[in-house]
Write a protein that holds these residues in place. Sequence first.
Motif, PDB file in Angstrom:
ATOM      1  N   ASN A 214       0.809  -1.224   0.000  1.00 44.77           N
ATOM      2  CA  ASN A 214       0.000   0.000   0.000  1.00 44.77           C
ATOM      3  C   ASN A 214       0.840   1.270   0.000  1.00 44.77           C
ATOM      4  O   ASN A 214       0.309   2.359  -0.232  1.00 44.77           O
ATOM      5  CB  ASN A 214      -0.939   0.019   1.214  1.00 44.77           C
ATOM      6  CG  ASN A 214      -2.143  -0.876   1.003  1.00 44.77           C
ATOM      7  OD1 ASN A 214      -2.544  -1.135  -0.130  1.00 44.77           O
ATOM      8  ND2 ASN A 214      -2.728  -1.354   2.101  1.00 44.77           N
ATOM      9  N   TYR A 215       2.144   1.117   0.289  1.00 46.15           N
ATOM     10  CA  TYR A 215       2.989   2.311   0.370  1.00 46.15           C
ATOM     11  C   TYR A 215       4.218   2.122  -0.512  1.00 46.15           C
ATOM     12  O   TYR A 215       5.161   1.418  -0.135  1.00 46.15           O
ATOM     13  CB  TYR A 215       3.413   2.577   1.817  1.00 46.15           C
ATOM     14  CG  TYR A 215       2.243   2.820   2.742  1.00 46.15           C
ATOM     15  CD1 TYR A 215       1.746   4.107   2.927  1.00 46.15           C
ATOM     16  CD2 TYR A 215       1.634   1.757   3.409  1.00 46.15           C
ATOM     17  CE1 TYR A 215       0.660   4.333   3.771  1.00 46.15           C
ATOM     18  CE2 TYR A 215       0.547   1.982   4.248  1.00 46.15           C
ATOM     19  CZ  TYR A 215       0.070   3.273   4.417  1.00 46.15           C
ATOM     20  OH  TYR A 215      -1.019   3.486   5.241  1.00 46.15           O
ATOM     21  N   VAL A 216       4.200   2.709  -1.689  1.00 46.96           N
ATOM     22  CA  VAL A 216       5.339   2.591  -2.599  1.00 46.96           C
ATOM     23  C   VAL A 216       5.784   3.978  -3.041  1.00 46.96           C
ATOM     24  O   VAL A 216       4.996   4.930  -3.042  1.00 46.96           O
ATOM     25  CB  VAL A 216       4.983   1.739  -3.835  1.00 46.96           C
ATOM     26  CG1 VAL A 216       4.679   0.307  -3.430  1.00 46.96           C
ATOM     27  CG2 VAL A 216       3.813   2.347  -4.593  1.00 46.96           C
ATOM     28  N   ASP A 217       7.053   4.101  -3.419  1.00 45.59           N
ATOM     29  CA  ASP A 217       7.572   5.358  -3.959  1.00 45.59           C
ATOM     30  C   ASP A 217       8.637   5.038  -5.002  1.00 45.59           C
ATOM     31  O   ASP A 217       8.763   3.883  -5.449  1.00 45.59           O
ATOM     32  CB  ASP A 217       8.104   6.262  -2.841  1.00 45.59           C
ATOM     33  CG  ASP A 217       9.232   5.625  -2.041  1.00 45.59           C
ATOM     34  OD1 ASP A 217       9.784   4.596  -2.519  1.00 45.59           O
ATOM     35  OD2 ASP A 217       9.577   6.126  -0.955  1.00 45.59           O
ATOM     36  N   THR A 239      -3.494   3.805  -4.239  1.00 44.22           N
ATOM     37  CA  THR A 239      -2.934   5.026  -4.824  1.00 44.22           C
ATOM     38  C   THR A 239      -3.217   6.260  -3.986  1.00 44.22           C
ATOM     39  O   THR A 239      -2.584   7.305  -4.169  1.00 44.22           O
ATOM     40  CB  THR A 239      -3.484   5.227  -6.238  1.00 44.22           C
ATOM     41  OG1 THR A 239      -4.917   5.188  -6.212  1.00 44.22           O
ATOM     42  CG2 THR A 239      -2.991   4.109  -7.169  1.00 44.22           C
ATOM     43  N   ARG A 240      -4.139   6.149  -3.049  1.00 48.82           N
ATOM     44  CA  ARG A 240      -4.398   7.287  -2.168  1.00 48.82           C
ATOM     45  C   ARG A 240      -3.228   7.489  -1.200  1.00 48.82           C
ATOM     46  O   ARG A 240      -2.992   8.595  -0.731  1.00 48.82           O
ATOM     47  CB  ARG A 240      -5.685   7.066  -1.366  1.00 48.82           C
ATOM     48  CG  ARG A 240      -6.947   6.983  -2.239  1.00 48.82           C
ATOM     49  CD  ARG A 240      -8.150   6.581  -1.400  1.00 48.82           C
ATOM     50  NE  ARG A 240      -7.924   5.282  -0.760  1.00 48.82           N
ATOM     51  CZ  ARG A 240      -8.788   4.735   0.114  1.00 48.82           C
ATOM     52  NH1 ARG A 240      -9.895   5.403   0.463  1.00 48.82           N
ATOM     53  NH2 ARG A 240      -8.537   3.554   0.633  1.00 48.82           N
ATOM     54  N   HIS A 241      -2.530   6.420  -0.875  1.00 51.54           N
ATOM     55  CA  HIS A 241      -1.407   6.502   0.059  1.00 51.54           C
ATOM     56  C   HIS A 241      -0.067   6.598  -0.650  1.00 51.54           C
ATOM     57  O   HIS A 241       0.914   7.045  -0.066  1.00 51.54           O
ATOM     58  CB  HIS A 241      -1.395   5.276   0.978  1.00 51.54           C
ATOM     59  CG  HIS A 241      -2.645   5.150   1.805  1.00 51.54           C
ATOM     60  ND1 HIS A 241      -3.148   3.936   2.222  1.00 51.54           N
ATOM     61  CD2 HIS A 241      -3.508   6.096   2.276  1.00 51.54           C
ATOM     62  CE1 HIS A 241      -4.250   4.124   2.928  1.00 51.54           C
ATOM     63  NE2 HIS A 241      -4.493   5.431   2.964  1.00 51.54           N
ATOM     64  N   SER A 242       0.009   6.129  -1.883  1.00 53.02           N
ATOM     65  CA  SER A 242       1.287   6.075  -2.580  1.00 53.02           C
ATOM     66  C   SER A 242       1.515   7.336  -3.392  1.00 53.02           C
ATOM     67  O   SER A 242       0.621   7.817  -4.081  1.00 53.02           O
ATOM     68  CB  SER A 242       1.320   4.857  -3.513  1.00 53.02           C
ATOM     69  OG  SER A 242       1.176   3.659  -2.769  1.00 53.02           O
ATOM     70  N   GLN A 243       2.722   7.864  -3.301  1.00 55.05           N
ATOM     71  CA  GLN A 243       3.137   9.017  -4.102  1.00 55.05           C
ATOM     72  C   GLN A 243       3.878   8.468  -5.334  1.00 55.05           C
ATOM     73  O   GLN A 243       5.084   8.579  -5.444  1.00 55.05           O
ATOM     74  CB  GLN A 243       4.038   9.932  -3.268  1.00 55.05           C
ATOM     75  CG  GLN A 243       3.435  10.351  -1.950  1.00 55.05           C
ATOM     76  CD  GLN A 243       2.153  11.168  -2.145  1.00 55.05           C
ATOM     77  OE1 GLN A 243       2.085  12.019  -3.045  1.00 55.05           O
ATOM     78  NE2 GLN A 243       1.163  10.927  -1.321  1.00 55.05           N
ATOM     79  N   ILE A 244       3.112   7.882  -6.257  1.00 54.79           N
ATOM     80  CA  ILE A 244       3.743   7.107  -7.295  1.00 54.79           C
ATOM     81  C   ILE A 244       3.465   7.615  -8.703  1.00 54.79           C
ATOM     82  O   ILE A 244       4.238   7.352  -9.619  1.00 54.79           O
ATOM     83  CB  ILE A 244       3.293   5.629  -7.184  1.00 54.79           C
ATOM     84  CG1 ILE A 244       4.175   4.708  -8.059  1.00 54.79           C
ATOM     85  CG2 ILE A 244       1.824   5.482  -7.549  1.00 54.79           C
ATOM     86  CD1 ILE A 244       5.569   4.642  -7.600  1.00 54.79           C
ATOM     87  N   SER A 245       2.389   8.340  -8.888  1.00 47.41           N
ATOM     88  CA  SER A 245       1.926   8.658 -10.246  1.00 47.41           C
ATOM     89  C   SER A 245       2.982   9.377 -11.075  1.00 47.41           C
ATOM     90  O   SER A 245       3.332   8.943 -12.178  1.00 47.41           O
ATOM     91  CB  SER A 245       0.644   9.508 -10.179  1.00 47.41           C
ATOM     92  OG  SER A 245      -0.366   8.784  -9.516  1.00 47.41           O
ATOM     93  N   ASN A 246       3.520  10.485 -10.582  1.00 46.42           N
ATOM     94  CA  ASN A 246       4.508  11.251 -11.349  1.00 46.42           C
ATOM     95  C   ASN A 246       5.797  10.465 -11.567  1.00 46.42           C
ATOM     96  O   ASN A 246       6.374  10.467 -12.657  1.00 46.42           O
ATOM     97  CB  ASN A 246       4.809  12.576 -10.660  1.00 46.42           C
ATOM     98  CG  ASN A 246       3.613  13.504 -10.681  1.00 46.42           C
ATOM     99  OD1 ASN A 246       2.778  13.450 -11.594  1.00 46.42           O
ATOM    100  ND2 ASN A 246       3.524  14.373  -9.674  1.00 46.42           N
ATOM    101  N   ASP A 247       6.229   9.787 -10.509  1.00 44.63           N
ATOM    102  CA  ASP A 247       7.456   8.990 -10.624  1.00 44.63           C
ATOM    103  C   ASP A 247       7.282   7.865 -11.630  1.00 44.63           C
ATOM    104  O   ASP A 247       8.217   7.534 -12.369  1.00 44.63           O
ATOM    105  CB  ASP A 247       7.840   8.398  -9.269  1.00 44.63           C
ATOM    106  CG  ASP A 247       8.272   9.467  -8.272  1.00 44.63           C
ATOM    107  OD1 ASP A 247       8.792  10.496  -8.736  1.00 44.63           O
ATOM    108  OD2 ASP A 247       8.097   9.265  -7.056  1.00 44.63           O
ATOM    109  N   ARG A 261      -1.760  -1.068 -10.338  1.00 40.19           N
ATOM    110  CA  ARG A 261      -3.190  -1.325 -10.229  1.00 40.19           C
ATOM    111  C   ARG A 261      -3.665  -0.944  -8.833  1.00 40.19           C
ATOM    112  O   ARG A 261      -2.969  -1.182  -7.846  1.00 40.19           O
ATOM    113  CB  ARG A 261      -3.494  -2.793 -10.516  1.00 40.19           C
ATOM    114  CG  ARG A 261      -3.121  -3.225 -11.938  1.00 40.19           C
ATOM    115  CD  ARG A 261      -3.423  -4.688 -12.171  1.00 40.19           C
ATOM    116  NE  ARG A 261      -2.998  -5.112 -13.512  1.00 40.19           N
ATOM    117  CZ  ARG A 261      -3.112  -6.364 -13.970  1.00 40.19           C
ATOM    118  NH1 ARG A 261      -3.643  -7.310 -13.180  1.00 40.19           N
ATOM    119  NH2 ARG A 261      -2.699  -6.656 -15.186  1.00 40.19           N
ATOM    120  N   HIS A 262      -4.859  -0.389  -8.784  1.00 36.79           N
ATOM    121  CA  HIS A 262      -5.423   0.069  -7.517  1.00 36.79           C
ATOM    122  C   HIS A 262      -5.924  -1.116  -6.698  1.00 36.79           C
ATOM    123  O   HIS A 262      -6.575  -2.025  -7.210  1.00 36.79           O
ATOM    124  CB  HIS A 262      -6.582   1.042  -7.799  1.00 36.79           C
ATOM    125  CG  HIS A 262      -7.118   1.684  -6.562  1.00 36.79           C
ATOM    126  ND1 HIS A 262      -6.384   2.565  -5.797  1.00 36.79           N
ATOM    127  CD2 HIS A 262      -8.344   1.572  -5.947  1.00 36.79           C
ATOM    128  CE1 HIS A 262      -7.107   2.979  -4.781  1.00 36.79           C
ATOM    129  NE2 HIS A 262      -8.307   2.384  -4.845  1.00 36.79           N
TER     130      HIS A 262
END
Length: 309
Positions: A214-217, A239-247, A261-262
């Motif tokens: 649930n927590y990735v970066d 994805t609400r907890h992970s700061q992953i989209s831009n990276d 995947r969510h």
Amino acid sequence: MKENENILESVNGGDGSPLLPIESLIHVIRGQQVMLDSDLARLYGVETKRLKEQVKRNINRFPSDFMFELTKEEALSLRSQFATSNKDGVRGGNRYSPFAFTENGVAMLSSVLKSDAAIEANIRIMRAFTAMRSFMMSNAHVFQRLEAVEHHQLLMQKHLSDTDRKIDEVLTRLDDKDSEPIEGFFFEGQIFDAYSLISDLIRKATNRIVLIDNYVDDRILKVLTKRKEGVSAIIYTDTRHSQISNDLRRHNAQYPRIEVRHCTNVHDRFLIIDDTVYFIGGSIKDLGKKIVAFSQMHQNPDTILTKLR
């Protein structure tokens, strides 16, 4: 000591004369104490051939429990026990199959060979049989203890052999550079050890890598770049907890694509390498910062993947 003296007296005929050591001429064959025709012939002072002729003429007096003929295998086995050879009988000669006489058979010989020398020899022989039987009965407890010790030694040898085999397996696994631990702990401060293990697992994948966390970066994305060409990578995360989209966009623009995947119904963390599932007690990005357990699970990964939502 007295028992040994009695045996010696039986062997020497009781009068101290230098006669053949009868005790050493008694063998155990087919579970019975016997004497061979060649040795008996020497004691009786006749040729082995003559002794056998007399026995054959009176064969009805020698049933199988009195006398039997050695097989070729028995004769070879007995011959190998003698350090020096003799041209007669089993001791080096092979012209005939030796006859073996039990105590009853030896007693019967006195009625076939009726000379004074044969009678005197028979008395000595019967005394030797009796002395040996008495010795064995008197020391039965010793033989039982020796048998128990031998049995214990065999068990110990088997145990040591099994232990050596297990140690060899452990050492082989330690020497195997391709092997990895299947369970253990990462303690606080073991950041490199944790990173190294996860990297080795990623490199082993030949088909797919699936991470449920649930927590990735971006640190997770960096580890996944170590996978082989053609190996797919999927991350299930909230994805609400992970700061992953831009990276993720930046990563996929430069490296082989990682799919995200969510997923919101998983509490623990799992890493799937091909068809092997690893449970990881903490987020991979934080391994080495706190005490975290990991272990290989014997589960079909699809049983987990089908429940994700």
